[in-house]
Design an enzyme around this catalytic site. Sequence first.
Site, mmCIF file in Angstrom:
data_model
loop_
_atom_site.group_PDB
_atom_site.id
_atom_site.type_symbol
_atom_site.label_atom_id
_atom_site.label_comp_id
_atom_site.label_asym_id
_atom_site.label_seq_id
_atom_site.Cartn_x
_atom_site.Cartn_y
_atom_site.Cartn_z
ATOM 1 N N HIS A 242 0.846 -1.202 0.000
ATOM 2 C CA HIS A 242 0.000 0.000 0.000
ATOM 3 C C HIS A 242 0.882 1.253 0.000
ATOM 4 O O HIS A 242 1.016 1.916 -1.015
ATOM 5 C CB HIS A 242 -0.919 -0.075 1.219
ATOM 6 N N HIS B 32 -2.738 -0.942 -11.357
ATOM 7 C CA HIS B 32 -3.544 -0.497 -10.220
ATOM 8 C C HIS B 32 -4.802 -1.336 -10.169
ATOM 9 O O HIS B 32 -5.336 -1.719 -11.217
ATOM 10 C CB HIS B 32 -3.910 0.985 -10.384
ATOM 11 N N ASP C 161 2.598 6.211 -7.739
ATOM 12 C CA ASP C 161 3.889 5.970 -7.097
ATOM 13 C C ASP C 161 5.061 5.972 -8.057
ATOM 14 O O ASP C 161 6.211 5.960 -7.622
ATOM 15 C CB ASP C 161 3.854 4.612 -6.373
HETATM 16 N N1 ACO Z 1 4.264 -5.415 -13.763
HETATM 17 C C1 ACO Z 1 4.090 -6.487 -14.567
HETATM 18 N N2 ACO Z 1 2.934 -7.159 -14.684
HETATM 19 C C2 ACO Z 1 1.912 -6.735 -13.942
HETATM 20 C C3 ACO Z 1 2.003 -5.640 -13.076
HETATM 21 C C4 ACO Z 1 3.240 -4.950 -12.999
HETATM 22 N N3 ACO Z 1 3.398 -3.896 -12.219
HETATM 23 N N4 ACO Z 1 0.818 -5.435 -12.450
HETATM 24 C C5 ACO Z 1 0.001 -6.392 -12.914
HETATM 25 N N5 ACO Z 1 0.650 -7.169 -13.803
HETATM 26 C C6 ACO Z 1 0.083 -8.274 -14.585
HETATM 27 C C7 ACO Z 1 -0.092 -9.511 -13.734
HETATM 28 O O1 ACO Z 1 1.040 -10.364 -13.815
HETATM 29 C C8 ACO Z 1 -1.331 -10.126 -14.352
HETATM 30 O O2 ACO Z 1 -0.917 -10.749 -15.567
HETATM 31 P P1 ACO Z 1 -1.607 -12.143 -16.038
HETATM 32 O O3 ACO Z 1 -3.042 -11.776 -16.317
HETATM 33 O O4 ACO Z 1 -0.842 -12.558 -17.230
HETATM 34 O O5 ACO Z 1 -1.474 -13.090 -14.882
HETATM 35 C C9 ACO Z 1 -2.188 -8.931 -14.747
HETATM 36 O O6 ACO Z 1 -1.237 -7.851 -14.974
HETATM 37 C C10 ACO Z 1 -3.205 -8.514 -13.677
HETATM 38 O O7 ACO Z 1 -2.509 -8.303 -12.434
HETATM 39 P P2 ACO Z 1 -3.152 -8.490 -10.986
HETATM 40 O O8 ACO Z 1 -2.063 -8.794 -10.033
HETATM 41 O O9 ACO Z 1 -4.286 -9.450 -11.081
HETATM 42 O O10 ACO Z 1 -3.764 -7.068 -10.693
HETATM 43 P P3 ACO Z 1 -4.228 -6.518 -9.276
HETATM 44 O O11 ACO Z 1 -5.335 -5.559 -9.545
HETATM 45 O O12 ACO Z 1 -4.512 -7.615 -8.303
HETATM 46 O O13 ACO Z 1 -2.934 -5.763 -8.730
HETATM 47 C C11 ACO Z 1 -1.361 -4.062 -8.240
HETATM 48 C C12 ACO Z 1 -2.789 -4.397 -8.746
HETATM 49 C C13 ACO Z 1 -1.106 -4.741 -6.889
HETATM 50 C C14 ACO Z 1 -1.227 -2.559 -8.062
HETATM 51 C C15 ACO Z 1 -0.346 -4.574 -9.310
HETATM 52 O O14 ACO Z 1 -0.571 -3.917 -10.548
HETATM 53 C C16 ACO Z 1 1.104 -4.397 -8.866
HETATM 54 O O15 ACO Z 1 1.651 -5.245 -8.187
HETATM 55 N N6 ACO Z 1 1.764 -3.245 -9.260
HETATM 56 C C17 ACO Z 1 3.108 -2.967 -8.840
HETATM 57 C C18 ACO Z 1 3.118 -2.415 -7.429
HETATM 58 C C19 ACO Z 1 2.557 -0.986 -7.363
HETATM 59 O O16 ACO Z 1 2.922 -0.139 -8.147
HETATM 60 N N7 ACO Z 1 1.675 -0.749 -6.367
HETATM 61 C C20 ACO Z 1 1.116 0.585 -6.141
HETATM 62 C C21 ACO Z 1 -0.349 0.587 -6.294
HETATM 63 S S1 ACO Z 1 -0.941 2.247 -6.072
HETATM 64 C C22 ACO Z 1 -1.117 2.483 -4.383
HETATM 65 O O17 ACO Z 1 -1.303 1.595 -3.603
HETATM 66 C C23 ACO Z 1 -0.997 3.862 -3.859
#
Ligand code: ACO
Length: 422
Positions: free
Chosen positions: A263, A302, A358
Amino acid sequence: MAESITITDNRTGESLEVPILNGGVAASEWSKLLPGVWFYDPGFMSTAVCESAITYLDGEAGVLRYRGYPIEQLAEHSTYLEVAYLLLNGELPDTAQFDDWRREVTMHTFIHENVRKRFLDGFHYDAHPMGMLVSAVAALSTFYLDAKDIFDPLSRAKQITRLIAKMPTLAAAAHRFSVGMPFVYPDNSLDFASNFLSMMWKVAEPRFEADPALARALDILFILHADHEQNCSTTAMRVVGSAHADPYSACAAACAALYGPRHGGANEAVIRMLTEIGNLDNVPAFVEGVKAGNGRLQGFGHRVYKSYDPRAKIIKRTADQVFAVTGKNPLLDIALKLEEIALSDDYFVSRKLYPNVDFYSGLIYQAMGFPLEMFPVLFAIPRTAGWLAHWQELLDQDSRIARPRQLYVGTDEREYVPVERR
Ligand code: ACO
């Protein structure tokens, strides 16, 4: 006829028509037909936990509004203190209301000497500032016993003012302690952001003059982080608040949620990732590695936004203003290259992965001199306004205690076996 759905219980053939209101269907209606059958929704992926009039977010379209005002307009024309007033009261203040609000907040910036001397000074020398903040916010409830009167409007307003006003003081105190520097008292002749920068960086000068461009940039970041509807920490605030805990205890729970790397820690992860990439030549290989499943592109993607996070756009512009003063963060070129490659790559495009808030905020904080450990603390300062707005809304809605159900998957009843027979 209003929009509706019909649910049929195939066990009995019974049906029930349920209206769709404000984009949702009431679970209480569902329970009328199917008592004891629960929605299985880990992570609240499909559950609206409340009605709220504070923040509007359309993740597909990349829209964010506080009380109806677009985030772009607030970031350009408003200040964090004015936005905090807006979130808490529903309307922008007129001049007299704002003067009163600013005076009230300014009058409450000091913390009780015991909070610092007895409490903060008691931490281990290498304590993480966010851990200190979580504990210090909780400790405030023991200093303000009237905080328990959560339905007394005067008491409630006072605790809200105190929390908004004291967060920067506690945050800066946690930093000063963690680097062995003496505590700096608030300077109430300064605006909100400049006062925080003074408490962070003042050394021996009689008055710390923050660069106005940096103070404004920080204020914009505070505006962008002030609220984001039902995120993890706000949900923590609402859950604890629903038990009628005092606002300091509820706010400490929200801070604790924000401490989690999923988060409040993502901008720190971005800086670590950019540092690890090291130079522009390594960017394509890094992106290929991410596509092959070796980690994630931090600061991308996101849960809610499936287009460019509107806050990221504003932050990108703000970064230029900051770097004009501090000099360019050497990691910026790597970030820009990464963004350019990712936004034209089908892996990221097809999954709707765009830069989030971020991706650039850490670069700004780092250029301004904040250590990585302070990043979640910098998030907690402005998010306090959002937490409190939701806490107030929850109490005004006379909401019930948060108490979800579970689907039990453990063992059936069995007999206790004495230890010598196990
Ligand atoms: N890099 C590469 N691939 C990604 C990323 C990423 N940053 N984020 C998602 N994906 C891919 C996943 O591997 C998945 O691929 P698949 O369908 O082939 O399996 C698909 O995109 C969907 O991803 P989920 O994990 O299901 O998406 P979710 O909504 O659960 O996660 C999250 C969202 C946690 C923000 C994710 O995008 C992530 O980990 N991002 C990087 C960390 C980050 O920047 N967090 C900040 C969020 S903003 C905040 O909290 C203020």
